[in-house]
Motif scaffolding. Sequence first.
Motif, PDB file in Angstrom:
ATOM      1  N   THR A  58      28.206  48.483  35.873  1.00 39.78           N
ATOM      2  CA  THR A  58      28.508  47.424  36.838  1.00 39.78           C
ATOM      3  C   THR A  58      27.626  46.209  36.600  1.00 39.78           C
ATOM      4  N   TYR A  90      33.509  38.474  36.274  1.00 42.75           N
ATOM      5  CA  TYR A  90      34.933  38.112  36.237  1.00 42.75           C
ATOM      6  C   TYR A  90      35.678  39.015  35.256  1.00 42.75           C
ATOM      7  N   PHE A  93      36.543  42.445  36.679  1.00 44.02           N
ATOM      8  CA  PHE A  93      37.749  42.405  37.513  1.00 44.02           C
ATOM      9  C   PHE A  93      39.001  42.288  36.645  1.00 44.02           C
ATOM     10  N   SER A  96      39.788  45.664  34.822  1.00 43.22           N
ATOM     11  CA  SER A  96      40.215  46.713  35.743  1.00 43.22           C
ATOM     12  C   SER A  96      41.594  46.415  36.322  1.00 43.22           C
ATOM     13  N   GLU A  97      41.847  45.164  36.665  1.00 41.68           N
ATOM     14  CA  GLU A  97      43.148  44.804  37.237  1.00 41.68           C
ATOM     15  C   GLU A  97      44.274  44.936  36.218  1.00 41.68           C
ATOM     16  N   ASN A 137      36.353  45.452  44.546  1.00 44.74           N
ATOM     17  CA  ASN A 137      37.292  45.698  43.449  1.00 44.74           C
ATOM     18  C   ASN A 137      38.057  47.006  43.621  1.00 44.74           C
ATOM     19  N   SER A 139      40.869  47.624  42.772  1.00 41.42           N
ATOM     20  CA  SER A 139      41.773  47.900  41.652  1.00 41.42           C
ATOM     21  C   SER A 139      41.332  49.139  40.896  1.00 41.42           C
TER      22      SER A 139
END
Length: 266
Positions: A58, A90, A93, A96-97, A137, A139
């Motif tokens: 992370t 960024y 995200f 993962s998305e 997050n 996602s």
Amino acid sequence: MTTKQPDYSWAEQMVVIFARDIKDNDIAMMGGARHDIPFAAVMLAKNLYCPNLTTITTGCYINPKLTAMHYSGHTSVLYSKEADGMITGYDIFEVSERGYISFFFYHGLQMDKYGNVNLHFIGDWKKPTVRGPGAVNISMSVTPSRHYLFPIRHNKRTFVDKVDFITLPGFLDGGDSRKKAGIKGGGPCLCASPLGVFDFEEMSKRMSLKSVHEWVTVKDIVDNTGFELIIPSNVPTTQPPTKEEMQMLREEIDPTGILRGMAGRL
């Protein structure tokens, strides 16, 4: 519970369960506010079973060298040694998305028979009795091929029939309700607690007892679970850590005993 005391802790047992399930060539996101069990499981898998596993912390570091665990949530600097590279928040995200992450780990204030997790509040949302941290997050629970559940307490306050709020969707109302909701990711595949191991029945998606840890009976688990589990006619004992797994855990991953220190927190 039985009086037998093994020479390893329930947290070490949980780490080993997850490490054995991780696949080579997975892309693993490890970390979060509660990073001890996820970090240890991913690093154990990478160093013993999955040499091609890609790890992302992370703190945005890719494939850092194995570093001993620290009792801290500040993972951005602690787990960065000799990393292959670094991305931004960024980028985390973004990947993962887009579904590039293979799995993530979750615990919670509550989780129910369909693997839904509550990290927000307990009670009426207008006037909750407990407020939780929420999630960043989400996602990670809807796009990966799977995610893991690691509740660090197994009691009727944590394992409830229906969560008060769905922070992270499991199989919603069971059956194909997750698919009907348009969620593409695979959902929870495995739950390991201080008492046992659980998976989800294929059709109903209800939580099913997979094995009991060697210091526990099936009755112990039933008595401490707030919903009716699916219980096979023959429930095996969880395979304990091997000598090699324990050596890696205690000498390389957790030499200061963070996981052993969790032993009293059932």
